[in-house]
Design an enzyme around this catalytic site. Structure first.
Site: not given
Ligand code: NAD
Ligand code: TYD
Length: 360
Positions: A9, A35, A65, A138-140, A163, A167, A227, A289
């Site tokens: 990824g 990726d 993959d 993730t914290d989720e 989601y 996770k 958040r 939500h």
């Molecule tokens: P992102 O969606 O930007 O990137 C995900 C990447 O994984 C992409 O490059 C995609 O092509 C690749 N991918 C998806 N499925 C795949 C597969 N089957 N094989 C190989 N590659 C694959 O995600 P992100 O926001 O960078 O998040 C990265 C990680 O961090 C995730 O595991 C997510 O759950 C975790 N995370 C994200 C957040 C956040 O706020 N973004 C917070 C906490 C944890």
């Molecule tokens: P998001 O960035 O999707 O992250 P997560 O759901 O993983 O926390 O959303 C962050 C917060 O913003 C969440 O409470 C949902 C809200 N949100 C909106 O109000 N409008 C939107 O269009 C999106 C994408 C998120």
């Protein structure tokens, strides 16, 4: 012998930052990215390392993959450490189409762990050195946390969206493989992350790019969901810290230590883009939500790690990055973007209303 880290990824938001930081250390570490280049993966996120001759010499990109054992096996054989960043990551898409989340989060993680097991057994026979695996979570996974509580690592998992359930499933597999086969596995639970290169489906980049274009900002429900915001450079640094210092079998909260209601984030974002609340629409809420995520970061702090970037500087810098990178935004809003946007927001925006900003 120098390290070779497999980062799955690595073309995504957090993964590409981890790649940049790892190669940027300049300590001889090699990085292999695996990726699938889903709609969220973007080779442009890796341009900085691919255009630097010294870093490019230590970097390999593989398009594939994590659920494909034929691809994963040989890459695992050459790795000294693996960070699984790959996942489907957007809650709203998981509500529309959960299957891809399970394919990557359950089958994909299972394939990775089977490959780690093979390498662990080879190490046991003296055929290679040890291999450590880090699962990015993730914290989720903790679910909706009532104030004033904060989740600690020993709390039970209570995911509430497809989601988060995917996770949590990945985490349960990791835990089982550590206990059953004695593999060297660690996990990080990061909070909501923001910064450059984040796909525009998420709150901050969606609202930033819409605000820059003068388009409506769809705020779900009352906008009082909370958040904990973590800058991407801190999230990647926290992952690297746990990879080096974490105890096998343990999970570590990577908390932003910056809890904010969405309305406050939106207010700061409007200020940074020079817009006002007239662009914001309150729209029908996301089903299920979660109202609040909040983690206790003291386990990692006790090991010596804390986030560094203040939201008040990180947010305007992030907005400036999006303002300065219209070509990147255009490349991210291709593929199924228009269809996704219409499906997710068409009816919502039609039912949307102006936001009451008079203080209560
Ligand atoms: P992102 O969606 O930007 O990137 C995900 C990447 O994984 C992409 O490059 C995609 O092509 C690749 N991918 C998806 N499925 C795949 C597969 N089957 N094989 C190989 N590659 C694959 O995600 P992100 O926001 O960078 O998040 C990265 C990680 O961090 C995730 O595991 C997510 O759950 C975790 N995370 C994200 C957040 C956040 O706020 N973004 C917070 C906490 C944890
Ligand atoms: P998001 O960035 O999707 O992250 P997560 O759901 O993983 O926390 O959303 C962050 C917060 O913003 C969440 O409470 C949902 C809200 N949100 C909106 O109000 N409008 C939107 O269009 C999106 C994408 C998120």
């Amino acid at each position: 012998m120098s390290e070779t880290i497999l980062i799955t990824g690595g073309a995504g938001f957090i993964g590409s930052e981890l790649v940049r930081q790892t190669l940027g250390r300049g300590d001889g570490t090699r990085v292999v990215v695996l990726d699938k280049l889903t709609y969220a993966g973007n080779r442009a996120n890796l341009e900085a390392v691919e255009q630097d001759p010294e870093q490019a010499a230590r970097f390999t990109f593989v398009h594939g993959d994590i659920a494909d054992p034929e691809v994963v096996g040989p890459l695992m054989a050459g790795a000294t450490a693996v960070v699984n960043v790959a996942a489907e990551t957007h809650v709203d898409r998981s509500i529309l189409d959960p299957e891809a989340f399970l394919r990557t989060g359950v089958i994909g993680v299972h394939v990775l762990l089977e490959a780690v097991k093979v390498e662990h057994q080879r190490a046991g026979r003296g055929e290679r050195g040890p291999v450590r695996f880090l699962q990015v979570s993730t914290d989720e996974v903790y679910g909706d946390i009532e104030a004033p509580q904060r989740s600690v690592e020993t709390d039970g998992l209570a995911p509430r969206s497809p989601y988060a359930a995917a996770k949590a499933s990945s985490e349960l597999l990791v835990r089982a493989y550590h206990i059953t086969y004695g593999l060297d596995l660690v996990m990080t639970r990061g909070s909501n992350t923001y910064g450059p290169h984040q796909h525009p489906e998420k709150l901050i980049p969606l609202f930033t790019t819409n605000a820059l274009d003068g388009k409506p900002l769809p705020m779900y429900g009352d906008g009082m969901q909370i958040r904990d915001w973590l800058h991407v450079s801190d999230h990647a640094a926290g992952i690297a810290f746990v990879l080096r210092n974490g105890v096998a079998g343990e999970a570590y909260n990577v908390a932003g230590e910056h809890l904010l209601p969405n309305r406050e984030v939106i207010g700061q974002l409007l200020a940074a883009t020079g817009r006002d609340w007239s662009l914001v629409r309150t729209v029908p809420d996301r089903p299920g939500h979660d109202r609040r995520y909040a983690m206790d970061g003291s386990k990692l702090a006790a090991l010596g790690w804390r986030p560094r970037v203040a939201f008040e500087t990180g947010l305007p810098e992030t907005v400036a990055w999006y303002r300065d990178n219209p070509a990147w935004i255009a490349s991210a809003k291709t593929g199924d973007w228009d269809a996704y946007y219409a499906r997710q927001y068409g009816d919502r925006l039609a039912a949307g209303q102006a936001v009451d900003t008079t203080p209560s």
